[in-house]
Write an enzyme that holds these catalytic residues in place. Structure first.
Site, PDB file in Angstrom:
ATOM      1  N   CYS A 161       0.853  -1.186   0.000  1.00 36.24           N
ATOM      2  CA  CYS A 161       0.000   0.000   0.000  1.00 36.24           C
ATOM      3  C   CYS A 161       0.896   1.247   0.000  1.00 36.24           C
ATOM      4  O   CYS A 161       1.874   1.320  -0.737  1.00 36.24           O
ATOM      5  CB  CYS A 161      -0.944  -0.044   1.199  1.00 36.24           C
ATOM      6  SG  CYS A 161      -2.109   1.307   1.331  1.00 36.24           S
ATOM      7  N   HIS A 183      -7.587  -4.823  -2.577  1.00 33.16           N
ATOM      8  CA  HIS A 183      -6.529  -4.137  -1.842  1.00 33.16           C
ATOM      9  C   HIS A 183      -6.103  -4.904  -0.593  1.00 33.16           C
ATOM     10  O   HIS A 183      -4.928  -4.918  -0.242  1.00 33.16           O
ATOM     11  CB  HIS A 183      -6.997  -2.734  -1.450  1.00 33.16           C
ATOM     12  CG  HIS A 183      -5.894  -1.841  -1.004  1.00 33.16           C
ATOM     13  ND1 HIS A 183      -4.962  -1.309  -1.876  1.00 33.16           N
ATOM     14  CD2 HIS A 183      -5.555  -1.380   0.224  1.00 33.16           C
ATOM     15  CE1 HIS A 183      -4.100  -0.563  -1.210  1.00 33.16           C
ATOM     16  NE2 HIS A 183      -4.439  -0.593   0.074  1.00 33.16           N
ATOM     17  N   ASP A 233      -9.085  -3.807  -6.943  1.00 32.56           N
ATOM     18  CA  ASP A 233      -8.640  -2.793  -5.991  1.00 32.56           C
ATOM     19  C   ASP A 233      -9.185  -1.420  -6.385  1.00 32.56           C
ATOM     20  O   ASP A 233      -8.884  -0.910  -7.465  1.00 32.56           O
ATOM     21  CB  ASP A 233      -7.107  -2.762  -5.961  1.00 32.56           C
ATOM     22  CG  ASP A 233      -6.554  -1.960  -4.799  1.00 32.56           C
ATOM     23  OD1 ASP A 233      -7.314  -1.159  -4.207  1.00 32.56           O
ATOM     24  OD2 ASP A 233      -5.366  -2.120  -4.487  1.00 32.56           O
TER      25      ASP A 233
END
Length: 360
Positions: free
Chosen positions: A150, A334, A305
């Protein structure tokens, strides 16, 4: 008023389908109100370095190390990094340790109001470099691999670009955004015409996790606000599903504050100005040039995502100088890139096999 026992006695006269539905309702209620919280982060570890609230962990295993180059994982400034080690059999860290990797994790800790002046510059220029040097010293090696997940991957790319002198052999990025030109609903919410990041930071000092969580959920409100609970009732007779549900909900609800100055940079320089991919980002007086990245790169995105959409992740590939670079768009989201059935079947072996070929 009917008690639970009265309710259950009456339910036996209802049609079987309705009885099963009532049982699922009861079990779902127990999960949400009385079940014990699940234990997380089961992989044994030791603290090998600290700075402020940040800890550097090294994971312990009785198995011999098969791969010479150690791996340092860098997580985001949002939520807690134990999503990488949620539970036995559902842990990227456990998987890599069992594959013979020497694994470290940088845990930023939980910032408080006193940390409101911390900038991305501090994390990228002070914390990550020192952690890398500690990893190399501790493992007695001259090179290191890094994995950024991330926002942690975005920060890792900046770190690598600003520290070409450090011997980084491999870089793995998991659902990390680099090009913020078209960042979907999130970008629209953060548009500088409507979102005054200065007022937010100057008012709050540190950004509460509830605000970050609300922004994420508003990307797909019906699915995010109600979907998990509908699924819980539908599958409340599946204890394996319940176990995963409780683990994921614990992590999702275990957010941490975002240091104000770092948040100001993250929103303005990335979402509002897209400075990184344009080559305009300046960190502690130095312009960030992604062309300085020459390490081997594995860049992973998730087809589902909504936070780091595939094109935002893939945007890195034409901006780096690496000769050995690979971009993969996996059938995950995600979070499900690191936890869940697809993660264990696809993500874990993909990363392990790619690193294994480049870590000796």
């Amino acid at each position: 008023m009917l008690t639970t026992n009265d309710w259950e006695k009456q339910a036996q006269f209802y049609p079987e389908e309705y009885q099963q539905f009532l049982k699922r309702i009861k079990r779902a209620s127990e999960v949400l109100t009385s079940d014990a919280e699940p234990k997380v982060a089961p992989t044994p570890k030791e603290v090998v370095w600290t700075r402020n609230k940040t800890k550097l962990y090294r994971y312990i295993s009785d198995q011999p190390k098969k791969h010479k180059i150690p791996l340092l994982m860098v997580y985001a400034l949002i939520n807690k990094p134990y999503v990488l080690d949620l539970t036995k059999g559902g842990s990227l860290i456990e998987y890599l340790v069992n594959q013979g990797f020497d694994v470290y994790l940088l845990d930023w800790g939980t910032p408080g109001y006193e940390d409101r002046h911390m900038k991305l510059d501090d994390f990228i220029m002070d914390y990550i470099p020192r952690a890398v040097k500690k990893v190399m010293k501790r493992s007695s090696v001259e090179e290191v691999s890094l994995l950024g997940y991330c926002m942690g991957g975005t920060m890792t790319s900046i770190f690598a670009a600003l520290h070409p002198e450090l011997p980084i052999r491999n870089l793995v990025f998991m659902t990390s955004p680099f090009d913020f030109e078209n960042s979907g609903s999130y970008g629209e919410m953060l548009n500088e015409k409507f979102f005054d990041v200065d007022k937010v930071v100057d008012t709050l000092g540190v950004v509460p996790p509830e605000m970050i969580d609300m922004g994420n959920k508003l990307m797909k409100p019906m699915a995010n606000f109600y979907g998990p609970y509908v699924s819980l009732v539908d599958r409340a007779d599946n204890e394996r599903f319940i176990s995963s549900f409780k683990l994921l909900q614990k992590w999702l609800n275990d957010g941490i504050p975002f240091p104000g100055e770092a948040y100001r940079q993250w929103i303005r320089d990335f979402y509002q100005k897209n400075k990184l991919i344009k080559g305009e980002l300046v960190i502690r007086g130095q312009r960030v040039n992604l062309k300085n990245i020459k390490a081997n790169v594995l860049n992973l995105s998730g087809k589902n995502d909504l936070i780091a959409q595939p094109h935002m992740v893939e945007g890195l590939m034409n901006s780096i100088s690496s000769k050995d670079k690979q971009y993969l768009n996996l059938p995950v989201g995600h979070t499900s890139i690191t936890f869940g059935s697809q993660a264990t079947k696809i993500t874990y072996p993909t990363i392990s096999e790619w690193l294994a070929e480049r870590s000796n």
